[in-house]
Design a protein around this motif. Sequence first.
Motif, PDB file in Angstrom:
ATOM      1  N   GLU A 170       0.815  -1.210   0.000  1.00  0.00           N
ATOM      2  CA  GLU A 170       0.000   0.000   0.000  1.00  0.00           C
ATOM      3  C   GLU A 170       0.851   1.263   0.000  1.00  0.00           C
ATOM      4  O   GLU A 170       0.463   2.283  -0.579  1.00  0.00           O
ATOM      5  CB  GLU A 170      -0.930  -0.007   1.217  1.00  0.00           C
ATOM      6  CG  GLU A 170      -1.743   1.259   1.426  1.00  0.00           C
ATOM      7  CD  GLU A 170      -2.756   1.521   0.322  1.00  0.00           C
ATOM      8  OE1 GLU A 170      -3.339   2.621   0.301  1.00  0.00           O
ATOM      9  OE2 GLU A 170      -2.958   0.630  -0.530  1.00  0.00           O
ATOM     10  N   ARG A 171       2.007   1.224   0.628  1.00  0.00           N
ATOM     11  CA  ARG A 171       2.881   2.406   0.643  1.00  0.00           C
ATOM     12  C   ARG A 171       3.319   2.756  -0.781  1.00  0.00           C
ATOM     13  O   ARG A 171       3.378   3.924  -1.166  1.00  0.00           O
ATOM     14  CB  ARG A 171       4.098   2.152   1.525  1.00  0.00           C
ATOM     15  CG  ARG A 171       3.770   1.899   2.989  1.00  0.00           C
ATOM     16  CD  ARG A 171       5.035   1.801   3.824  1.00  0.00           C
ATOM     17  NE  ARG A 171       4.753   1.357   5.175  1.00  0.00           N
ATOM     18  CZ  ARG A 171       4.356   2.156   6.161  1.00  0.00           C
ATOM     19  NH1 ARG A 171       4.201   3.448   5.933  1.00  0.00           N
ATOM     20  NH2 ARG A 171       4.119   1.677   7.373  1.00  0.00           N
ATOM     21  N   GLU A 172       3.622   1.745  -1.545  1.00  0.00           N
ATOM     22  CA  GLU A 172       4.021   1.935  -2.940  1.00  0.00           C
ATOM     23  C   GLU A 172       2.863   2.492  -3.766  1.00  0.00           C
ATOM     24  O   GLU A 172       3.043   3.410  -4.576  1.00  0.00           O
ATOM     25  CB  GLU A 172       4.478   0.585  -3.486  1.00  0.00           C
ATOM     26  CG  GLU A 172       4.943   0.574  -4.914  1.00  0.00           C
ATOM     27  CD  GLU A 172       5.354  -0.829  -5.329  1.00  0.00           C
ATOM     28  OE1 GLU A 172       4.839  -1.312  -6.353  1.00  0.00           O
ATOM     29  OE2 GLU A 172       6.176  -1.443  -4.619  1.00  0.00           O
ATOM     30  N   ALA A 173       1.668   1.948  -3.547  1.00  0.00           N
ATOM     31  CA  ALA A 173       0.488   2.423  -4.274  1.00  0.00           C
ATOM     32  C   ALA A 173       0.174   3.873  -3.925  1.00  0.00           C
ATOM     33  O   ALA A 173      -0.188   4.674  -4.795  1.00  0.00           O
ATOM     34  CB  ALA A 173      -0.709   1.528  -3.955  1.00  0.00           C
ATOM     35  N   ARG A 174       0.319   4.208  -2.653  1.00  0.00           N
ATOM     36  CA  ARG A 174       0.038   5.577  -2.213  1.00  0.00           C
ATOM     37  C   ARG A 174       1.052   6.555  -2.804  1.00  0.00           C
ATOM     38  O   ARG A 174       0.700   7.669  -3.201  1.00  0.00           O
ATOM     39  CB  ARG A 174       0.068   5.628  -0.687  1.00  0.00           C
ATOM     40  CG  ARG A 174      -0.644   6.817  -0.075  1.00  0.00           C
ATOM     41  CD  ARG A 174      -0.655   6.686   1.437  1.00  0.00           C
ATOM     42  NE  ARG A 174      -1.355   5.479   1.849  1.00  0.00           N
ATOM     43  CZ  ARG A 174      -1.254   4.932   3.054  1.00  0.00           C
ATOM     44  NH1 ARG A 174      -0.463   5.472   3.963  1.00  0.00           N
ATOM     45  NH2 ARG A 174      -1.939   3.851   3.353  1.00  0.00           N
ATOM     46  N   ALA A 175       2.305   6.138  -2.863  1.00  0.00           N
ATOM     47  CA  ALA A 175       3.331   6.993  -3.460  1.00  0.00           C
ATOM     48  C   ALA A 175       3.055   7.211  -4.944  1.00  0.00           C
ATOM     49  O   ALA A 175       3.185   8.328  -5.460  1.00  0.00           O
ATOM     50  CB  ALA A 175       4.709   6.367  -3.263  1.00  0.00           C
ATOM     51  N   GLY A 176       2.662   6.150  -5.634  1.00  0.00           N
ATOM     52  CA  GLY A 176       2.325   6.279  -7.048  1.00  0.00           C
ATOM     53  C   GLY A 176       1.150   7.209  -7.266  1.00  0.00           C
ATOM     54  O   GLY A 176       1.142   8.016  -8.203  1.00  0.00           O
ATOM     55  N   ALA A 177       0.152   7.120  -6.391  1.00  0.00           N
ATOM     56  CA  ALA A 177      -1.007   8.010  -6.495  1.00  0.00           C
ATOM     57  C   ALA A 177      -0.594   9.460  -6.287  1.00  0.00           C
ATOM     58  O   ALA A 177      -1.096  10.368  -6.959  1.00  0.00           O
ATOM     59  CB  ALA A 177      -2.070   7.607  -5.471  1.00  0.00           C
ATOM     60  N   GLY A 178       0.324   9.689  -5.358  1.00  0.00           N
ATOM     61  CA  GLY A 178       0.795  11.051  -5.111  1.00  0.00           C
ATOM     62  C   GLY A 178       1.518  11.636  -6.309  1.00  0.00           C
ATOM     63  O   GLY A 178       1.325  12.809  -6.658  1.00  0.00           O
ATOM     64  N   LEU A 179       2.340  10.826  -6.948  1.00  0.00           N
ATOM     65  CA  LEU A 179       3.053  11.287  -8.142  1.00  0.00           C
ATOM     66  C   LEU A 179       2.071  11.629  -9.262  1.00  0.00           C
ATOM     67  O   LEU A 179       2.191  12.671  -9.916  1.00  0.00           O
ATOM     68  CB  LEU A 179       4.032  10.213  -8.610  1.00  0.00           C
ATOM     69  CG  LEU A 179       5.231   9.938  -7.694  1.00  0.00           C
ATOM     70  CD1 LEU A 179       5.963   8.682  -8.144  1.00  0.00           C
ATOM     71  CD2 LEU A 179       6.182  11.133  -7.690  1.00  0.00           C
TER      72      LEU A 179
ATOM     73  N   ILE B 156       6.881   1.940  -9.928  1.00  0.00           N
ATOM     74  CA  ILE B 156       8.327   1.716  -9.827  1.00  0.00           C
ATOM     75  C   ILE B 156       8.989   2.909  -9.139  1.00  0.00           C
ATOM     76  O   ILE B 156       9.820   2.750  -8.236  1.00  0.00           O
ATOM     77  CB  ILE B 156       8.943   1.493 -11.221  1.00  0.00           C
ATOM     78  CG1 ILE B 156       8.413   0.199 -11.839  1.00  0.00           C
ATOM     79  CG2 ILE B 156      10.468   1.449 -11.133  1.00  0.00           C
ATOM     80  CD1 ILE B 156       8.835  -0.012 -13.281  1.00  0.00           C
ATOM     81  N   ILE B 157       8.601   4.119  -9.563  1.00  0.00           N
ATOM     82  CA  ILE B 157       9.156   5.321  -8.937  1.00  0.00           C
ATOM     83  C   ILE B 157       8.708   5.405  -7.482  1.00  0.00           C
ATOM     84  O   ILE B 157       9.491   5.749  -6.585  1.00  0.00           O
ATOM     85  CB  ILE B 157       8.724   6.576  -9.717  1.00  0.00           C
ATOM     86  CG1 ILE B 157       9.250   6.510 -11.152  1.00  0.00           C
ATOM     87  CG2 ILE B 157       9.231   7.844  -9.025  1.00  0.00           C
ATOM     88  CD1 ILE B 157       8.720   7.602 -12.055  1.00  0.00           C
ATOM     89  N   GLY B 158       7.437   5.081  -7.232  1.00  0.00           N
ATOM     90  CA  GLY B 158       6.946   5.070  -5.861  1.00  0.00           C
ATOM     91  C   GLY B 158       7.702   4.082  -4.999  1.00  0.00           C
ATOM     92  O   GLY B 158       8.032   4.377  -3.845  1.00  0.00           O
ATOM     93  N   ARG B 159       7.999   2.913  -5.553  1.00  0.00           N
ATOM     94  CA  ARG B 159       8.764   1.904  -4.808  1.00  0.00           C
ATOM     95  C   ARG B 159      10.146   2.437  -4.445  1.00  0.00           C
ATOM     96  O   ARG B 159      10.655   2.175  -3.346  1.00  0.00           O
ATOM     97  CB  ARG B 159       8.889   0.627  -5.637  1.00  0.00           C
ATOM     98  CG  ARG B 159       9.746  -0.442  -4.986  1.00  0.00           C
ATOM     99  CD  ARG B 159       9.779  -1.723  -5.794  1.00  0.00           C
ATOM    100  NE  ARG B 159       8.466  -2.371  -5.825  1.00  0.00           N
ATOM    101  CZ  ARG B 159       8.266  -3.597  -6.294  1.00  0.00           C
ATOM    102  NH1 ARG B 159       9.282  -4.307  -6.773  1.00  0.00           N
ATOM    103  NH2 ARG B 159       7.053  -4.119  -6.304  1.00  0.00           N
ATOM    104  N   PHE B 160      10.754   3.184  -5.352  1.00  0.00           N
ATOM    105  CA  PHE B 160      12.078   3.750  -5.088  1.00  0.00           C
ATOM    106  C   PHE B 160      12.048   4.656  -3.850  1.00  0.00           C
ATOM    107  O   PHE B 160      12.928   4.590  -2.992  1.00  0.00           O
ATOM    108  CB  PHE B 160      12.557   4.538  -6.309  1.00  0.00           C
ATOM    109  CG  PHE B 160      13.808   5.341  -6.066  1.00  0.00           C
ATOM    110  CD1 PHE B 160      15.049   4.736  -6.060  1.00  0.00           C
ATOM    111  CD2 PHE B 160      13.737   6.713  -5.829  1.00  0.00           C
ATOM    112  CE1 PHE B 160      16.206   5.476  -5.824  1.00  0.00           C
ATOM    113  CE2 PHE B 160      14.876   7.455  -5.593  1.00  0.00           C
ATOM    114  CZ  PHE B 160      16.116   6.839  -5.591  1.00  0.00           C
TER     115      PHE B 160
END
Length: 203
Positions: A21-30, A77-81
């Motif tokens: 979910e942290r990765e998904a949330r980061a992707g949504a923010g981008l 991928i960017i969110g995961r980074f």
Amino acid sequence: MNKHFYFGEVVDGYAVRVLNEREARAGAGLLFMFAILSFLYAYRTMDFRYTSIFITFFMVDFFIRVLVNPKYAPSLIIGRFFVSRQKPEYVGAAQKRFAWSIGLALSIIMFWLVVMVEMMTPIKIYICIACLILLFSETAFGICIGCILHNWIRKTPPTLCPGGVCEVRQKEAIQRIDWLQSSIALVTLAVVGMLSYQAFHAI
């Protein structure tokens, strides 16, 4: 099963496929950041070039998420980074796929209206607002509206919802809002709203 085409990861200790979910949330923010920038630019200049680029990227990104594999989606991928040093927060993959399918459907409609036929219609505005609300809700509050819809539709009880909202539990003291906090929030919103209204009509 193809090693590249699947949805959700198998993690020890979890009975269902999961996503971070942290990765998904980061992707949504981008995506929200670039969406709001491109839409505001189009609104002020009536130049839809950057909006068209973003919508195309958005559609391709969600196509990869839903129909190929989320781990190959550029935004994730960017969110995961950015969140790779944080402890993963696992959520069920099924509800995420449903939520992202909504995003894919909206992006296809927008791609057709904005990029392909360049149609001037209020529908574009409504879809833009819907996308911004979905993205902002995910990244700011950790609330996956599409996941909530998925849980309402399905007959079996959902598991591993974002934020643990599927679990039946009482709020802890730190989660409760008392009357003083409510008053502060309401007064703040009222003052900001009044000042914004006056500033808008002063232009």
